[in-house]
Design an enzyme around this catalytic site. Structure first.
Site, PDB file in Angstrom:
ATOM      1  N   ARG A  54     -22.792 -14.510   5.342  1.00 51.88           N
ATOM      2  CA  ARG A  54     -22.137 -13.278   4.880  1.00 51.88           C
ATOM      3  C   ARG A  54     -22.101 -12.240   5.999  1.00 51.88           C
ATOM      4  O   ARG A  54     -21.179 -11.430   6.080  1.00 51.88           O
ATOM      5  CB  ARG A  54     -22.812 -12.703   3.625  1.00 51.88           C
ATOM      6  CG  ARG A  54     -22.167 -11.375   3.191  1.00 51.88           C
ATOM      7  CD  ARG A  54     -22.452 -10.954   1.759  1.00 51.88           C
ATOM      8  NE  ARG A  54     -23.784 -11.230   1.317  1.00 51.88           N
ATOM      9  CZ  ARG A  54     -24.875 -10.575   1.745  1.00 51.88           C
ATOM     10  NH1 ARG A  54     -24.771  -9.593   2.629  1.00 51.88           N
ATOM     11  NH2 ARG A  54     -26.058 -10.921   1.288  1.00 51.88           N
ATOM     12  N   TYR A 107       1.233   2.313   2.222  1.00 49.59           N
ATOM     13  CA  TYR A 107       1.198   1.128   1.366  1.00 49.59           C
ATOM     14  C   TYR A 107       0.634   1.536   0.011  1.00 49.59           C
ATOM     15  O   TYR A 107      -0.356   2.253  -0.068  1.00 49.59           O
ATOM     16  CB  TYR A 107       0.326   0.066   2.036  1.00 49.59           C
ATOM     17  CG  TYR A 107       0.192  -1.198   1.244  1.00 49.59           C
ATOM     18  CD1 TYR A 107       1.267  -2.069   1.112  1.00 49.59           C
ATOM     19  CD2 TYR A 107      -1.009  -1.529   0.633  1.00 49.59           C
ATOM     20  CE1 TYR A 107       1.145  -3.228   0.374  1.00 49.59           C
ATOM     21  CE2 TYR A 107      -1.137  -2.694  -0.097  1.00 49.59           C
ATOM     22  CZ  TYR A 107      -0.057  -3.542  -0.222  1.00 49.59           C
ATOM     23  OH  TYR A 107      -0.184  -4.680  -0.955  1.00 49.59           O
ATOM     24  N   ASP A 178      -2.577   1.313  10.647  1.00 50.17           N
ATOM     25  CA  ASP A 178      -2.256   0.073   9.931  1.00 50.17           C
ATOM     26  C   ASP A 178      -1.062  -0.536  10.664  1.00 50.17           C
ATOM     27  O   ASP A 178       0.062  -0.037  10.564  1.00 50.17           O
ATOM     28  CB  ASP A 178      -1.926   0.386   8.464  1.00 50.17           C
ATOM     29  CG  ASP A 178      -1.637  -0.877   7.649  1.00 50.17           C
ATOM     30  OD1 ASP A 178      -1.204  -1.887   8.243  1.00 50.17           O
ATOM     31  OD2 ASP A 178      -1.816  -0.836   6.416  1.00 50.17           O
ATOM     32  N   LYS A 203       0.364 -11.095   6.141  1.00 54.18           N
ATOM     33  CA  LYS A 203       1.790 -10.905   6.391  1.00 54.18           C
ATOM     34  C   LYS A 203       2.218 -11.644   7.671  1.00 54.18           C
ATOM     35  O   LYS A 203       2.151 -12.845   7.700  1.00 54.18           O
ATOM     36  CB  LYS A 203       2.097  -9.408   6.458  1.00 54.18           C
ATOM     37  CG  LYS A 203       1.455  -8.602   5.306  1.00 54.18           C
ATOM     38  CD  LYS A 203       2.023  -8.919   3.939  1.00 54.18           C
ATOM     39  CE  LYS A 203       1.252  -8.294   2.782  1.00 54.18           C
ATOM     40  NZ  LYS A 203       1.053  -6.856   2.839  1.00 54.18           N
TER      41      LYS A 203
HETATM   42  C1  LIG Z   1       0.092  -5.963   2.327  1.00 50.43           C
HETATM   43  C2  LIG Z   1      -0.315  -4.740   3.035  1.00 50.43           C
HETATM   44  C3  LIG Z   1      -1.627  -4.247   2.928  1.00 50.43           C
HETATM   45  C4  LIG Z   1      -2.673  -4.899   2.044  1.00 50.43           C
HETATM   46  O1  LIG Z   1      -3.029  -6.170   2.523  1.00 50.43           O
HETATM   47  P1  LIG Z   1      -3.542  -7.368   1.559  1.00 50.43           P
HETATM   48  O2  LIG Z   1      -3.773  -8.471   2.540  1.00 50.43           O
HETATM   49  O3  LIG Z   1      -2.461  -7.639   0.573  1.00 50.43           O
HETATM   50  O4  LIG Z   1      -4.791  -6.892   0.903  1.00 50.43           O
HETATM   51  C5  LIG Z   1      -1.956  -3.118   3.650  1.00 50.43           C
HETATM   52  N1  LIG Z   1      -1.046  -2.474   4.420  1.00 50.43           N
HETATM   53  C6  LIG Z   1       0.223  -2.905   4.517  1.00 50.43           C
HETATM   54  C7  LIG Z   1       1.181  -2.142   5.378  1.00 50.43           C
HETATM   55  C8  LIG Z   1       0.638  -4.038   3.837  1.00 50.43           C
HETATM   56  O5  LIG Z   1       1.899  -4.463   3.943  1.00 50.43           O
END
Ligand SMILES: *Cc1c(COP(=O)(O)O)cnc(C)c1O
Length: 389
Positions: A54, A107, A178, A203
């Site tokens: 962990r 987001y 992000d 993504k």
């Molecule tokens: C999808 C997304 C997230 C969240 O990520 P998960 O892997 O779905 O938890 C955060 N920021 C952006 C810009 C996203 O497209």
């Protein structure tokens, strides 16, 4: 390592080669998938030594090293069970009663998380138009963290990232970016002075719509230790197989991204001249509000396109947008983005999406298919009078 005989390799090369096992005759080219919850150990565990999975496991290291290399980070990356787990770890840097500056089109789950911090931890959340540099800078006074998204989701607003990061630095405000939409091929925020960069690896980086995963990278060893400590305390850890899949996906990320961005730019250009389209958003379009900025500091315009269809009742008809989605045969009606397959969705179908996002805005995640096939399907779906639609 960087001299005239060995220039530092480009991201396309880094993505293919980073995180490989050391070379030895008969050795494996790819890392294994180690399945271990515990490691042989006794007495005090020195930093870097494995003891319990962990806290740290070799199942994460190849991916964490590869992502750090792509983002030009000095510290090993920190992989999480999801992008949201990575965001939660970064937002833990805002103290109770502190101040968080966030894009109004962050987001939607990040935005929801900020609401929760406000309600339960007394955090003041200042929501800003991230494309309005003066407004963002004005919101920085006394802030604990600026979390930037650029381009934003789903409005595709482009921030003046270098200006925001330096203004925050001057004011002693910590910054996180992000980088899910732009990816390290679009921008590498650590090089512009960001303290932290985070990703939804689900993504573009993993790229096949088959894993949920997140990651944080930083140059700062103290911040890395805090983020890693948060991961250990909260147990938001990634499974070995998911991390292995993400590394496998990362190998072709530059190829996929290059193709997806080229497809997106071509579709945006054609959509702008389509009789069934009222508005197109993509930073590659010379008339797009983010175009000049994206051209100035980004290496790619990205693979997400925003479209508002023409509707009889004027702009903003959710039904007209839903009908377009319903007429698509190739484009998959689904949320998420960054996979090899092209996806389409009306964002406001989610009750949690910001009300400042138009009701009829379709978000297109452009994949790597043949652009003519993508166009034929879209073109037909946008012409409601077409037979066979
Ligand atoms: C999808 C997304 C997230 C969240 O990520 P998960 O892997 O779905 O938890 C955060 N920021 C952006 C810009 C996203 O497209």
């Amino acid at each position: 390592m960087t001299d005239q005989h060995h220039p530092s390799p480009s991201p396309a090369t880094v993505a293919v080669h980073a995180g490989r096992p050391g070379r030895r005759r008969g050795g494996a080219v790819n890392p294994p998938i180690p399945l271990n919850s515990t490691y042989v150990s006794q007495g005090e565990v020195p930093p870097g030594e494995l003891a319990y999975a962990r806290a740290d496991t070799d199942a994460w290291h190849a991916f964490e090293d590869a992502l750090a290399a792509l983002e030009d980070a000095a510290e090993r990356g920190i992989v999480f069970s999801s992008g949201m787990a990575a965001i939660a770890a970064v937002l833990s840097l805002v103290p109770d009663g502190g101040v968080l500056v966030l894009p109004r089109h962050a987001y939607q789950t990040t935005s929801g998380y900020a609401d929760d911090l406000a309600a339960r931890h007394g955090v003041a959340v200042r929501r800003v138009d991230i494309a309005d540099t003066d407004a963002v800078v004005a919101a920085l006074d006394g802030a604990d963290l600026l979390l930037v998204e650029s381009p934003t989701n789903p409005m595709l607003e482009v921030a003046d990232l270098p200006a925001l990061l330096s203004a925050a630095r001057e004011r002693g405000v910590r910054t996180a970016v992000d980088n899910t939409f732009a990816t390290p091929l679009g921008q590498r925020p650590l090089g512009s002075g960001a303290d932290l960069v985070l990703h939804s690896v689900s993504k573009f980086l993993a790229g096949h719509s088959d894993v949920i995963l997140g990651a944080v990278v930083t140059n700062d060893p103290g911040l890395a230790a805090r983020i890693r400590g948060h991961r250990t305390l909260h147990g938001a850890i990634a499974g070995p197989f998911e991390v292995w899949l993400a590394l496998r996906g990362l190998r072709t990320f530059p190829l996929r991204f290059e193709r997806a961005c080229a497809n997106a730019a071509e579709l945006a250009r054609r959509l702008a001249g389509h009789p069934g389209v009222a508005e197109v958003r993509h930073p590659s379009l010379p008339g797009d509000p983010g175009h000049v900025r994206a051209s100035a500091h980004m290496d790619a315009y990205g693979a997400i396109v925003g479209v508002r269809p023409v509707s009889d009742g004027g702009a903003g008809s959710a039904a007209a947008a839903d009908a377009v989605v319903g007429r698509c045969r190739l484009w998959v009606p689904a949320t998420s983005l960054g996979g090899v397959e092209s996806l389409i969705e009306r964002r406001r179908r989610w009750g949690t999406e910001s009300v400042t996002v138009p009701e009829d805005l379709l978000r297109l995640s452009v994949g790597v298919e043949d652009v003519e096939d993508l166009w034929a399907d879209l073109d037909r779906a946008l012409r409601p009078d077409t037979l066979g639609g």
